[in-house]
Write an enzyme that holds these catalytic residues in place. Structure first.
Site, mmCIF file in Angstrom:
data_model
loop_
_atom_site.group_PDB
_atom_site.id
_atom_site.type_symbol
_atom_site.label_atom_id
_atom_site.label_comp_id
_atom_site.label_asym_id
_atom_site.label_seq_id
_atom_site.Cartn_x
_atom_site.Cartn_y
_atom_site.Cartn_z
ATOM 1 N N ASP A 8 5.632 0.876 61.592
ATOM 2 C CA ASP A 8 6.363 -0.341 61.229
ATOM 3 C C ASP A 8 6.918 -0.896 62.536
ATOM 4 O OD1 ASP A 8 8.187 -2.267 60.456
ATOM 5 O OD2 ASP A 8 9.520 -0.884 59.383
ATOM 6 N N LYS A 70 9.423 -10.073 68.667
ATOM 7 C CA LYS A 70 8.514 -10.330 67.543
ATOM 8 C C LYS A 70 8.695 -11.746 66.987
ATOM 9 C CE LYS A 70 7.510 -8.209 63.059
ATOM 10 N NZ LYS A 70 7.880 -7.067 62.203
ATOM 11 N N GLU A 171 4.165 -5.868 55.467
ATOM 12 C CA GLU A 171 5.306 -4.953 55.304
ATOM 13 C C GLU A 171 5.700 -4.742 53.839
ATOM 14 O OE1 GLU A 171 8.060 -6.727 58.023
ATOM 15 O OE2 GLU A 171 6.852 -6.140 59.745
ATOM 16 N N ASP A 193 12.615 -7.875 51.415
ATOM 17 C CA ASP A 193 12.739 -7.252 52.733
ATOM 18 C C ASP A 193 13.512 -8.170 53.689
ATOM 19 O OD1 ASP A 193 12.456 -6.196 55.270
ATOM 20 O OD2 ASP A 193 10.294 -5.912 55.153
#
Ligand code: ADP
Ligand code: MG
Length: 526
Positions: A8, A70, A171, A193
């Site tokens: 992850d 990211k 994810e 999430d």
């Protein structure tokens, strides 16, 4: 056979897991932590630091410590998200030769895949140390809402890190795989999430070894950092009121405030009130100034309610796209550190009309799902069938700047769709095709994935040639295009020159430079 790991690669924290005797294990790093900060730094004496070591020195070396890269990966320099990062980040973001954002620290401009690679290499190393053997292959997760370029760039990061990326998995889908592991039940679930930098929501149907994503939605620029920023603003205002000193121009003070804000936020998930204390935050002719401000949960909640509401708007869209009602969802899985906040949990419970499932660890569940998927991709046994979707519509620009949609968002992948093109001029021998991803009817408002020119069309009257161009989205969510002249049956294979990404040569060059660097480092140590 060497082992396959699941990684992850988070905006804030990364996590690696592996299946051992059929059971998922989250691998702790050398410090004993199961997650590693996704941070990379170069110290004034030229040392490269990753993870906790980078985080620990971030306050004193903020200009040369990279976090949240990211948020930039796979974007173009001019993208609004990049411009916002330039305003927000203490490190320098510069325009790269491919119009990509690069981060300049320690006198070198790093590409985003390179920075991702430093984190991935660290996670690989953590796994190798634990397993006692080299690791070559990995499944890496990305936010479901990542577009093609962001996925490509993540794959490039894996390559630079020396990993064979077997699959890019979304994810929330990975979280669902982990939740459904060894369960027989038939259920509709929602995965909510909320991490440090991104928000994703997916609605899935699980039955008898099949996990089908019904819809997914998200925001690649919404997360815990937005909460922190609001707290920092509040602290700045309070301090200015109390002391008549504006700390906004003081990089070191801002970095300390950011740290303290995050810590206060996390503490307020378990307590009603905290005191933020930052001694010697400033000084004036009267001497040093100390910051000491009380913050209670209610104030925090009023500061961030807008951000929480924004997640619910996205959740609404996702539910609508899934064809269900919020009440049809039987289990809600919370993922990401920011879902530990009581206000977020309450908002989600109100939205779905039920409390979230308590059985998964929000920090580890994505890596666990990636590890399970990694194992099932390499084993021969019957495994879970995964039906994921593409988060964004795919299409082309047509005359007048319109967007012609070829593949609608939330279509199950892999998918292939053809479209017949023709010419608009007599004896035209080439056509230019611009491939776009997004939801706007206006071509310019969508992400340009790339463009290509289709050549070699045989001379004919306008409108006569029939060229079948087919658009593919593979199981990783990555797009490719091929074309066939229907008259001759001749295939033309086309590479979409993705804008803002690295070419194979550039990746190779980075790998070579990096090897040089590693050798140099070893020689320096010995
Ligand atoms: P990512 O997926 O972006 O790597 P994580 O899932 O690790 O992110 O979540 C990191 C975010 O969660 C940070 O913004 C952090 O402040 C927040 N967070 C972690 N623990 C808590 C907590 N107990 N209460 C509120 N927020 C938390
Ligand atoms: Mg995450």
């Amino acid at each position: 056979m060497s082992r396959v790991i699941g990684i992850d690669l988070g905006t804030t924290n990364s996590c690696v897991a592996v299946l051992e005797n059929g059971q998922p294990t989250v691998i702790p790093n050398a410090g004993g932590y199961k997650t590693t900060p996704s941070m990379f730094a170069i110290t004034p004496d030229g040392k490269r630091l990753v993870g906790h070591l980078a985080k620990r020195q971030a306050i004193t070396n903020s200009k040369h410590t990279i976090f949240a890269s990211k948020r930039l990966i796979g974007r173009r320099f001019d993208a609004p998200e990049v411009q916002r990062s330039i305003d927000l980040c203490p490190y320098d973001i510069v325009r790269g030769p491919n119009d990509d954002p690069r981060i300049e620290i320690g006198g070198k401009a790093f590409t985003c895949p390179e920075i991702g690679a430093t984190i991935l290499r660290e996670m690989k190393r953590v796994a190798e140390e634990y397993l006692g053997e080299p690791v070559q292959e990995a499944v890496i997760t990305v936010p479901a809402y990542f577009n093609d370029t962001q996925r490509q760039s993540t794959k490039d990061a894996g390559k630079i890190a020396g990993l064979d990326v077997l699959r890019i998995v979304n994810e929330p889908t990975a979280a669902a795989i982990a939740y459904g592991f060894n369960k027989q039940s038939e259920e509709r679930i929602a995965v909510f999430d909320l991490g440090g930098g991104t928000f994703d929501i997916s609605i899935l149907e699980m039955s008898d070894g099949v996990i089908e994503v019904l819809a997914t939605a998200g925001d690649t620029f919404l997360g815990g950092e937005d909460f922190d920023r609001r707290i920092v603003q509040y602290l700045l205002d309070q301090f200015q009121q109390q002391e008549s000193i504006d700390l906004r121009g003081d990089a070191m003070a801002l970095q300390r405030l950011k740290d303290a804000a995050e810590k206060a936020k996390c503490d307020l998930s378990g307590r009603e009130q905290v005191e933020v204390n930052l001694p010697f935050i400033a000084s004036d002719p009267d001497g040093p100034r100390h910051l000491s401000i009380q913050l209670d949960r209610q104030t925090l909640e009023s500061l961030v309610s807008e951000v929480v509401n924004a997640t619910l708007k996205t959740a609404e869209q996702c539910v609508r796209d899934s064809g269900l009602e919020a009440g049809d969802v039987e289990q809600v899985i919370l993922v990401g550190g920011q879902t530990r906040m009581p206000l977020v949990q309450q908002a989600v419970a109100d939205f779905f009309g039920k409390r979230a499932h308590k059985g998964v660890n929000p920090d580890e569940v994505v890596a666990v799902g990636a590890a399970i998927q990694a194992e099932s991709l390499t084993s021969e046994e019957d495994s879970v069938l995964l039906l994921d979707v593409t988060p964004l519509s795919l299409g082309i620009a047509t005359f007048g700047g319109h967007f012609a949609q070829l593949i609608e968002r939330n279509t199950t992948v892999p998918v292939r769709k053809g479209h017949i093109f023709t010419t608009t001029r007599e004896n035209q021998s080439a056509v230019k095709i611009r491939v776009l991803q997004g939801e706007s009817d206006v071509a310019a408002e969508n992400d340009l994935l790339g463009e290509f020119v289709l050549t070699g069309i045989r001379p004919a009257n306008k409108g006569e040639p029939e060229i079948d161009v087919s658009f593919d989205i593979d199981a990783n969510g990555i797009v490719s295009v091929s074309a066939r002249d229907l008259a001759t049956g001749k295939e033309q294979s086309i590479t979409v020159n993705a804008t803002g990404t690295l070419s194979d040569e550039e990746i190779q060059q980075i790998i070579e430079d990096q090897e040089l660097y590693e050798v140099a480092l070893k020689e320096g140590v010995e």
